[in-house]
Design a protein around this motif. Structure first.
Motif, mmCIF file in Angstrom:
data_model
loop_
_atom_site.group_PDB
_atom_site.id
_atom_site.type_symbol
_atom_site.label_atom_id
_atom_site.label_comp_id
_atom_site.label_asym_id
_atom_site.label_seq_id
_atom_site.Cartn_x
_atom_site.Cartn_y
_atom_site.Cartn_z
ATOM 1 N N ALA A 1 0.846 -1.200 0.000
ATOM 2 C CA ALA A 1 0.000 0.000 0.000
ATOM 3 C C ALA A 1 0.879 1.247 0.000
ATOM 4 N N ASP A 2 0.375 2.304 -0.652
ATOM 5 C CA ASP A 2 1.110 3.576 -0.733
ATOM 6 C C ASP A 2 0.098 4.703 -0.577
ATOM 7 N N LEU A 3 -0.119 5.142 0.650
ATOM 8 C CA LEU A 3 -1.144 6.147 0.926
ATOM 9 C C LEU A 3 -0.845 7.459 0.206
ATOM 10 N N THR B 1 -4.534 -5.036 -9.519
ATOM 11 C CA THR B 1 -5.768 -5.391 -8.829
ATOM 12 C C THR B 1 -5.497 -5.582 -7.341
ATOM 13 N N VAL B 2 -6.487 -5.252 -6.530
ATOM 14 C CA VAL B 2 -6.385 -5.501 -5.080
ATOM 15 C C VAL B 2 -7.051 -6.815 -4.719
ATOM 16 N N ASP C 1 -4.663 2.595 -0.932
ATOM 17 C CA ASP C 1 -4.947 2.222 0.453
ATOM 18 C C ASP C 1 -4.637 0.757 0.744
ATOM 19 N N LEU C 2 -4.595 -0.076 -0.307
ATOM 20 C CA LEU C 2 -4.357 -1.505 -0.145
ATOM 21 C C LEU C 2 -3.169 -1.942 -1.000
ATOM 22 N N GLY C 3 -2.573 -3.057 -0.625
ATOM 23 C CA GLY C 3 -1.564 -3.652 -1.485
ATOM 24 C C GLY C 3 -2.200 -4.132 -2.779
ATOM 25 N N SER C 4 -1.416 -4.302 -3.828
ATOM 26 C CA SER C 4 -1.976 -4.680 -5.118
ATOM 27 C C SER C 4 -1.093 -5.703 -5.825
#
Length: 221
Positions: free
Chosen positions: A158-160, A191-192, A165-168
């Motif tokens: 994740a990279d706010l 894709t998450v 907001d989520l890993g992908s």
């Protein structure tokens, strides 16, 4: 139906002027060089039409504004990377959000006039893919429509700061454009999954993207 790149992505005298990919009808194309606003407006209007009739305006108004703000911000982030096209699954009849995207771009490598030794496209592609230092990269190569293709897959955290907001789960195809060894076509899928980039949904979507890339065909002038 086929989605065709209409922006000529070429240099003078090159034979390849664009590409085609076959995607389901529920995926929408957003061209990022020309016609971006028209595509964005059409997608937003379609999303707003799905709001149930009679919904309270004090709820609908803020929802529409926030949806538009987030959507336009996402498109701008991709445009800043100088991409050609963005594809999103935004027309799903059952309103299922797949949390996925495809970004198509082109890279033109600097020409080294003083270099006399021939450099194989495979060597250039592998160098480009591994230089970023990412861990746990799955790297393979093959051909797409007669051109060398290198496939790169990894999981990004994740990279706010960039709105992630989520890993992908990410899969990139970097393809040597025929007739010009300095040009590379890139299609990047992200894709998450169902909230975990390593879950079964992510696996299925990665397989689907591999099938989409098998439909790549060059558009020649």
């Amino acid at each position: 139906m086929p989605t065709e790149q209409t922006e000529p992505a070429t240099t003078a005298g090159a034979l390849v002027t664009g590409y085609r990919l076959i995607l389901p009808d529920d995926w929408a194309q957003i061209p990022l060089r020309h016609g971006t606003e028209e595509a964005v407006r059409s997608i937003l209007d379609e999303a707003f039409r799905r709001i149930p009739p009679g919904s309270p305006e004090d709820k609908v108004g803020p929802y529409k504004r926030e949806l538009e703000r987030r959507f336009r911000a996402a498109v701008r982030r991709v445009q800043e990377g100088n991409a050609l096209d963005l594809y999103l699954p935004v027309k799903s009849a059952d309103n299922v959000n797949l949390g996925a995207s495809i970004v198509v771009s082109e890279t033109l490598l600097p020409r080294r006039h003083e270099q006399t030794a021939h450099v194989e496209p495979t060597d250039v592609a592998v160098q480009l893919l591994v230089n970023d230092g990412a861990d746990n990269i799955d790297l393979s190569s093959g051909e797409l429509d007669g051109a060398l293709a290198v496939r790169r897959e990894h999981v990004a955290d994740a990279d706010l700061d960039r709105g992630a907001d989520l890993g992908s789960r990410r899969v990139e195809y970097i393809v040597s454009v025929p007739d010009d060894p300095d040009r590379w076509f890139t299609a990047a899928f992200s894709t998450v999954g169902g909230g975990d980039p390593r879950d079964e949904l992510a696996d299925a979507l990665v397989e689907w993207f591999d099938a989409v890339m098998a439909t790549l065909r060059w558009r020649r002038g």
